[in-house]
Design a protein around this motif. Sequence first.
Motif, short mmCIF file in Angstrom:
data_model
loop_
_atom_site.label_atom_id
_atom_site.label_comp_id
_atom_site.label_asym_id
_atom_site.label_seq_id
_atom_site.Cartn_x
_atom_site.Cartn_y
_atom_site.Cartn_z
N ASP A 24 0.81 -1.22 0.00
CA ASP A 24 0.00 0.00 0.00
C ASP A 24 0.84 1.27 0.00
O ASP A 24 0.34 2.35 -0.30
CB ASP A 24 -0.94 0.03 1.21
N GLY A 32 -4.09 1.92 -6.34
CA GLY A 32 -5.05 0.82 -6.21
C GLY A 32 -6.07 1.07 -5.12
O GLY A 32 -7.26 0.75 -5.29
N ARG A 36 -10.04 1.20 -5.96
CA ARG A 36 -11.01 0.34 -5.27
C ARG A 36 -12.09 1.18 -4.58
O ARG A 36 -13.26 0.80 -4.53
CB ARG A 36 -10.29 -0.57 -4.27
N GLU A 37 -11.70 2.34 -4.08
CA GLU A 37 -12.66 3.24 -3.44
C GLU A 37 -13.73 3.69 -4.44
O GLU A 37 -14.91 3.79 -4.10
CB GLU A 37 -11.94 4.46 -2.85
N TRP A 39 -14.93 2.00 -6.88
CA TRP A 39 -15.86 0.89 -7.09
C TRP A 39 -16.82 0.74 -5.92
O TRP A 39 -17.94 0.25 -6.08
CB TRP A 39 -15.10 -0.41 -7.36
N LYS A 40 -16.40 1.16 -4.73
CA LYS A 40 -17.28 1.11 -3.56
C LYS A 40 -18.29 2.27 -3.58
O LYS A 40 -19.46 2.08 -3.30
CB LYS A 40 -16.46 1.17 -2.27
N LYS A 149 -9.30 -2.74 -14.52
CA LYS A 149 -8.51 -2.40 -13.33
C LYS A 149 -8.50 -0.89 -13.09
O LYS A 149 -7.78 -0.40 -12.23
CB LYS A 149 -7.08 -2.91 -13.50
N CYS A 151 -10.76 2.92 -12.63
CA CYS A 151 -11.82 3.39 -11.75
C CYS A 151 -13.22 3.02 -12.28
O CYS A 151 -13.41 2.80 -13.47
CB CYS A 151 -11.71 4.89 -11.51
N TRP A 152 -14.17 2.99 -11.37
CA TRP A 152 -15.54 2.64 -11.72
C TRP A 152 -16.10 3.60 -12.77
O TRP A 152 -16.82 3.19 -13.67
CB TRP A 152 -16.42 2.67 -10.46
#
Length: 199
Positions: A24, A32, A36-37, A39-40, A149, A151-152
């Motif tokens: 991280d 990353g 991932r944030e 996508w949440k 891979k 961002c949303w």
Amino acid sequence: ACVLSPELRVRFQGILDGTARQHDTTWHGVTGLRIRETWKTRRRDLIWLDDKVMQVAYCAEFCNGERVHLPLIGHAMAGGRLGEESKSESLRAAVRRCVEEDRPLAVKPRHGANAAFVSLWPRPREAGAEAVLASVDAALVSEDKSWVKECWQLSQVPRGVVVQPLYRTELPSAADISLDRPLELRVLVFFGAVVGGVI
């Protein structure tokens, strides 16, 4: 867009105080976490940041109507939506004119990233209309494994193609150096702070 969620705040605090996982703490790790944030949270109000067509209007709105974004020669969406067939033909006609006039152009997926399926045509007449139009067709329906891979918001951009002017790629020097891509400035911004740039 620049406000940290409570979870990300904890993860980034861990990076700062040395308690985070080693992965991280790298550039890819931090990126990353942020991807991932997205996508949440799935923030629809940020889709325009990844949509090459929406960016033109949004940038003009932010700049009091002034067109400062790289202009579009044309664009079309994939999937046979109502009215898109005529827009696609209109785009193909504009591309043919660019080829006839030997106007350099760039063909890109509207929904793409990482330069995948981008075609640069510094001398389109030499390449021929068939080759340039084939790149339009390829970009229109392209898929790249790297995009899942990202961002949303990128996953929400309508599938399509954009055609933009390709500006000079030669560097003024005695060596007469020519690049295989446009000379662009890319500024990296993380949570509202500039962290780097690439030319």
